[in-house]
Motif scaffolding. Sequence first.
Motif, PDB file in Angstrom:
ATOM      1  N   PHE A 159      -7.873  51.369  43.449  1.00  0.00           N
ATOM      2  CA  PHE A 159      -8.532  50.292  42.487  1.00  0.00           C
ATOM      3  C   PHE A 159      -9.889  50.949  42.335  1.00  0.00           C
ATOM      4  O   PHE A 159     -10.332  51.305  43.519  1.00  0.00           O
ATOM      5  CB  PHE A 159      -8.417  48.829  42.679  1.00  0.00           C
ATOM      6  N   ARG A 160     -10.608  50.374  41.566  1.00  0.00           N
ATOM      7  CA  ARG A 160     -12.197  50.861  41.181  1.00  0.00           C
ATOM      8  C   ARG A 160     -12.906  49.586  40.959  1.00  0.00           C
ATOM      9  O   ARG A 160     -12.573  48.883  40.373  1.00  0.00           O
ATOM     10  CB  ARG A 160     -12.334  52.014  40.229  1.00  0.00           C
ATOM     11  N   GLY A 161     -14.181  49.911  41.108  1.00  0.00           N
ATOM     12  CA  GLY A 161     -15.171  48.983  40.470  1.00  0.00           C
ATOM     13  C   GLY A 161     -15.319  47.363  41.571  1.00  0.00           C
ATOM     14  O   GLY A 161     -15.849  46.474  41.061  1.00  0.00           O
ATOM     15  N   PHE A 162     -14.850  47.526  42.563  1.00  0.00           N
ATOM     16  CA  PHE A 162     -15.002  46.312  43.402  1.00  0.00           C
ATOM     17  C   PHE A 162     -15.922  46.465  44.511  1.00  0.00           C
ATOM     18  O   PHE A 162     -16.444  47.395  44.668  1.00  0.00           O
ATOM     19  CB  PHE A 162     -13.552  45.888  44.184  1.00  0.00           C
ATOM     20  N   PRO A 163     -16.159  45.167  45.107  1.00  0.00           N
ATOM     21  CA  PRO A 163     -17.231  45.262  46.337  1.00  0.00           C
ATOM     22  C   PRO A 163     -16.895  46.385  47.298  1.00  0.00           C
ATOM     23  O   PRO A 163     -15.633  46.544  47.656  1.00  0.00           O
ATOM     24  CB  PRO A 163     -17.440  43.858  46.569  1.00  0.00           C
ATOM     25  N   ALA A 164     -18.154  46.938  48.007  1.00  0.00           N
ATOM     26  CA  ALA A 164     -17.824  47.885  49.135  1.00  0.00           C
ATOM     27  C   ALA A 164     -17.097  47.361  50.154  1.00  0.00           C
ATOM     28  O   ALA A 164     -16.225  47.975  50.818  1.00  0.00           O
ATOM     29  CB  ALA A 164     -19.166  48.322  49.506  1.00  0.00           C
TER      30      ALA A 164
END
Length: 257
Positions: A68-73
């Motif tokens: 997945f992409r775009g989530f918190p580090a």
Amino acid sequence: MQLHPLPGLFISHGSPMLALNPEQVGPALARLSLNLPRPQAIIVMSAHWESDALEISHAIRPETWHDFRGFPAELYQIRYPAPGDPQLAERIIQTLAEANITAHANSTRPRDHGVWMPLLHMYPDADIPVVEISLPRHFSAQQLYQLGQCLAQFRQQQILIIGSGSITHNLAELTWDSESPTPTWAAQFSQTIVSALKNADYDKVLHWQSLPHIKRNHPSLEHLAPLFFSMGTGPRFSLVHSSFSMGALGMDIYRFD
């Protein structure tokens, strides 16, 4: 002491953010695991491993895949290092072959969040072997149901079988507002599924094309398809948990014995 067979489960695995914010479903998964005998191993079909042919994870120690992409580090630091089980994978392939179902070993597939997300809450020590099986794109609902029936015998061997998807899955209509109400089209869909399964009307679910608001709840079918697999693992249904996240994302958990 003879142990009862483990059930088959359908788990709505939800947003990847549930790893950091478990909402209602994380504690529900934790309670469920505490109420079950400890599995010798776990077999999971995930909505996130679609394939042309039926494949079985054969890796000894699959990598944790943050698919997945775009989530918190912080989310990308999570690992679920449970071992694989190549011997169990071979037994699955042989069992399927005896039922004239062809399956192939895959030793390179990493472990997607449809697998590690629910298991993170159920078995956080990651010390139970896990084998993932793919979701063949060309399988009908009836074929997935038959696949579940074929593998149901592993429940007698203290192996937990899970279909991991989502009872509703229209990402375009989700909201980040935690106070957002559940839309009628999503609630009605979940209620229809539960009612059919409680009444042992599996055919109604397998003939998914006639379910209410099907296209709005599932613009594509891959998150509902693991339910058909789980249904094959046992004839007796019970509702473990039902809630909604992000407005319209159904978080139902079902048990089949």
